[in-house]
Motif scaffolding. Structure first.
Motif: not given
Ligand code: FAD
Ligand code: AMP
Lengths: 337, 245
Positions: A32, A54, A166-169
C-alpha cells in the motif's frame, strides 16, 4: 510482511526515490502506498501505475504544506489503526523528520539511508553507510513496526504500467498544527542532486579566468563573482547536454557563486550519481565525503597534484574554461544533440 | 572531523584521534550565540549526553562563549539509540526549566541519522523547525528559514521550539583567549539518570555487523591530446563506452 510505502512530494512533485521504495516493497509482496497532501489525485494515479495495490489517502487542505507535526500525527494514527510491520520512505529532508516524529508516538525504530534491505521471513536486516560512507553497518530493529528510509538511486525504479489502478482507502487527516508556513523561495534547481544520474560540479576554480573582462564598474569581489557566473554557465551547459544536475564545492558556495542547496559534501548533500564531473575542485576530504557513492568520478583541474585525481577514474589536467566547453561540444556531436 | 575511522574486529577504531565536537554542533553553538546577541537578557547553556570525555566538547562550546554547560552521564546510558537519547534530552531540558529554544546540529557524523532533534521535539510536545539557515525571534515567536531540497521555506512557530541548523547559519566563531581561560576553569555539573528522574529504554535499533566498503578500483587515467577538442573527444568516447550516461 505488511508493508506500506510513504510517497514524498513537494507541491505535487514526487521525489523519485518514492517509486524506488515502492519497487523494493513490491519485491516483498503486495503493497500500500501512503499519499498525504491536498489535491493529490495525480499522485494517487501515479502510485498505482508504479505498482501500488492500494493507496492510503489523506487529501485535506490542512495537508497542503508539509508540516511535520501534522503529517506525523496523521501517519501515527494510520499506523496504529492498520498495524503494518514495515513502512518504507524515500530519504528526504521531510521524511527524516516525519519518520523520527511518528516513531516517538509509536515507540518504534527508525533506520535511515538504507542501501540494502534483506527480508527473510519476519527478519529484516538493513545495510547503511556510516562515518560518511567510510564504513557500512548492518542493523536490525526489535520493534513490531519499523520505519526504513532508503537512499535515492540505491534500488531500481519500477517500470510504470500505464492505466493500472487499485483500491483507494481514505484516511483521516489530523490537523493539530504548531507551525505556520509563511512561504517559499524555491530555487531554480532544474534536475535535483538527489536523483541525478549525472552531476557536473564547479569549485573555486570556476572564477579563475583572468582573461575574461567583467563589465565596467564592478569592484574586485563583484568581478570575481561575475567570472564565477561565466564558469558556472559552462558547467551548467555540460550538465544540461548530459541531462544532469549542477553541484558545487563549499568554497564556491561560501564565495557566493551559487546557493547552498547546490553544495555537495560533508555539510552539503551526499549524492550517488552514475557520473560525477568535478571542475575546478581540489578534492578536499569533506567534498569527497559527499561523492563516495558516485559510480564514476571525472576530474578537470589545472593542478596535476590536486587530490581530486586520486578519487577519479578519468582526469584532464587543464583549464576548465577550455576543457568544459570542448566536452560539451563533443557530447553534443556524439549524442546527436 | 578529519579523523580516520576503520572497522577493526567488529569495533570502530578511531586510531589516536581525539574526541572533538561534532562539526554540525559547532554550527548549533554558533546559532545559539547569535540569538543571545539578538535577544537581550538571554543565556546559552550547552547540554550533552556522553561519557566524562565529552566534557572536552562542552568546554569547546564554553570557550566559544556559552554561559553554562551540563553533562548527562550514567553507566546505563552506554547503548542509546536516537529515541532513547531524545527522551533523556527531553528530561534534561525539562529539568533545566524555562528554556525557550533548543538548537541542535543537523546530524552526528558517526551514525549520521539526524533523527534526534525531531524526536526530542515530539517527546517535549514542542514544535520542530529543522534545517534552519536563519533564525529570527520576535515577541514569543520564532521565524526560521529552512533549507530544503527545493529551496527555502519560511516557517513560524510559538516558542518554545526545537531547531536544527545547517551551515548557512554562519561560520562558528573561534574560541577567544578569555573564553579558553574561562572554559579551562569551568566545573561542569554531571547529571545522572537518578538526577533526571528518568529511566533508560533499551535501544530498538542495534548493529549486528560492521563492514568496510569495497575498495575502489583506483588509478586515474589522465586523458591527453594535441588540442582541447581531441582531449574532449577521447574523454567523451570513454564515458559513452563506460555506459555512465
Ligand atoms: C567542517 C567542514 C565541513 C566542510 N564541508 C564541505 C562540504 O560539504 N563540501 C565541500 O566541498 N567542502 C567542504 N568543506 C571545505 C573543504 O575543506 C574545502 O575547503 C573545499 O571543498 C574546497 O573547495 P574547492 O575545491 O572548490 O576550492 P580549492 O580547494 O580552492 O580548489 C580549487 C581548485 O580549482 C583548481 N583550478 C583553479 N583554476 C582552475 C581552472 N581555470 N581550471 C581548472 N582548475 C582550476 C585549482 O587547481 C584547485 O585544485 C568543509 C570544511 C570543513 C572544515
Ligand atoms: N548524546 C547527545 N547529546 C547531546 N546532543 C545530541 C546527542 N546525540 C545527538 N544529539 C543532537 O542531535 C543532533 C542529531 O544527532 P543524530 O540524530 O544522532 O544524527 C546532533 O547534531 C546533536 O545536536
Amino acid at each position: 510482511m505488511k508493508t506500506f510505502v510513504y510517497i514524498d512530494h513537494f507541491k505535487g512533485e514526487v521525489q523519485p526515490a518514492s517509486w524506488e521504495a515502492l519497487g523494493l516493497a513490491k519485491s516483498f509482496g503486495s503493497t500500500s502506498a501512503i499519499v498525504f497532501g491536498s489535491g493529490v489525485e495525480a499522485i494517487v494515479k501515479d502510485a498505482f501505475e508504479h505498482g501500488a495495490d492500494e493507496v492510503l489517502l489523506a487529501d485535506d487542505p490542512a495537508l497542503l504544506d508539509f508540516r511535520v507535526e501534522v503529517f506525523a500525527s496523521t501517519l501515527s494514527a494510520l499506523a496504529s489503526a492498520q498495524s503494518p510491520s514495515l513502512i518504507l520512505f524515500p530519504s528526504t529532508t521531510r521524511t527524516r523528520e516525519l519518520a523520527a516524529t511518528s516513531a516517538v508516538d509509536l515507540n518504534c525504530g527508525v533506520i535511515t539511508d538504507a542501501t540494502a534491505v534483506d527480508v527473510n521471513g519476519d527478519s529484516v536486516v538493513v545495510t547503511r553507510p556510516i562515518y560518511e560512507g567510510k564504513l557500512f553497518e548492518k542493523v536490525t530493529c526489535s520493534s513490531a513496526l519499523q520505519f526504513i528510509t532508503i537512499r535515492g538511486r540505491a534500488f531500481p525504479k519500477p517500470e510504470k504500467q500505464a492505466g493500472k489502478t487499485g483500491t483507494t482507502t481514505n484516511v483521516e487527516a489530523k490537523t493539530d498544527a504548531l507551525t505556520t508556513v509563511e512561504g517559499y523561495s524555491v530555487a531554480e534547481v532544474g534536475v535535483s542532486l538527489n536523483d541525478a544520474g549525472v552531476i557536473v560540479s564547479g569549485g573555486r576554480g570556476v572564477s579563475n579566468n583572468p582573461s575574461l573582462q567583467p563589465p565596467a564598474g564592478l569592484d574586485d569581489k563583484q568581478s570575481e563573482v561575475w567570472r564565477a557566473q561565466q564558469g558556472f554557465k559552462l558547467v551548467g551547459e555540460l550538465a544540461s547536454v548530459l541531462g544532469g544536475a549542477v553541484g558545487a564545492s563549499r568554497a564556491a558556495v561560501d564565495a557566493g557563486y551559487i546557493p547552498y542547496s547546490n553544495q555537495v559534501g560533508q555539510t552539503g548533500k551526499v549524492v550517488a550519481p552514475d557520473l560525477y564531473i568535478a571542475c575546478g575542485i581540489s578534492g578536499a576530504i569533506q567534498h569527497l565525503a559527499g561523492i563516495r557513492s558516485a559510480k564514476m568520478v571525472v576530474a578537470i583541474n589545472k593542478d596535476a597534484d590536486a587530490p581530486i585525481f586520486k578519487a577519479a577514474r578519468y582526469g584532464v589536467v587543464g583549464d576548465l574554461f577550455v576543457i568544459v566547453p570542448a566536452l560539451t561540444e563533443a557530447f553534443k556531436r556524439k549524442l546527436g544533440k | 572531523s578529519e579523523a580516520k575511522v576503520k572497522a577493526e574486529g567488529g569495533q570502530i577504531s578511531w586510531g589516536d584521534a581525539p574526541l572533538v565536537i561534532n562539526p554540525f554542533d559547532e554550527y548549533a553553538v554558533e546559532g545559539a550565540l547569535q540569538q543571545r546577541e539578538a535577544v537581550s537578557g538571554s543565556t546559552v547553556t550547552v547540554l550533552c549526553i556522553g561519557p566524562e570525555s565529552a566534557k572536552e566538547a562542552l568546554k569547546h562550546a564554553l570557550a566559544m562563549g556559552a554561559d553554562d554547560a551540563i553533562l548527562v552521564s550514567d553507566p546505563a546510558l552506554k547503548d542509546l539509540d536516537t529515541l532513547g537519547a531524545a527522551r533523556i534530552l527531553a528530561a534534561a531540558i525539562n529539568k533545566i526549566g524555562g528554556v525557550d529554544m533548543v538548537i541542535f546540529g543537523r546530524q552526528t557524523l558517526d551514525s549520521g541519522s539526524g533523527l534526534t532533534p525531531a524526536q526530542t521535539a515530539r517527546a517535549l510536545g514542542w514544535s520542530m523547525l529543522g534545517l534552519a539557515g536563519q533564525i529570527k525571534v520576535d515577541s514569543g515567536s520564532v521565524i526560521v528559514e529552512r533549507v530544503i531540497e527545493e529551496g527555502r521555506q519560511s516557517i513560524n512557530a510559538k516558542l518554545p521550539a526545537i531547531i536544527s541548523v545547517v551551515q548557512s547559519i554562519g561560520e562558528p566563531r573561534y574560541p577567544s583567549f578569555m573564553g579558553i581561560r574561562k572554559a579551562s576553569k569551568a566545573e561542569i555539573p554531571v547529571w545522572s539518570l537518578a538526577d533526571l528522574g528518568a529511566s533508560v529504554q533499551e535501544a530498538i535499533v542495534t548493529r549486528s555487523e560492521l563492514m568496510s566498503p569495497p575498495a575502489r578500483e583506483s588509478a586515474v587515467e589522465i586523458i591527453t591530446g594535441e588540442s582541447p577538442t581531441e582531449i574532449a573527444d577521447k574523454l567523451a568516447d570513454k564515458l559513452i563506452a563506460e555506459k555512465v550516461l
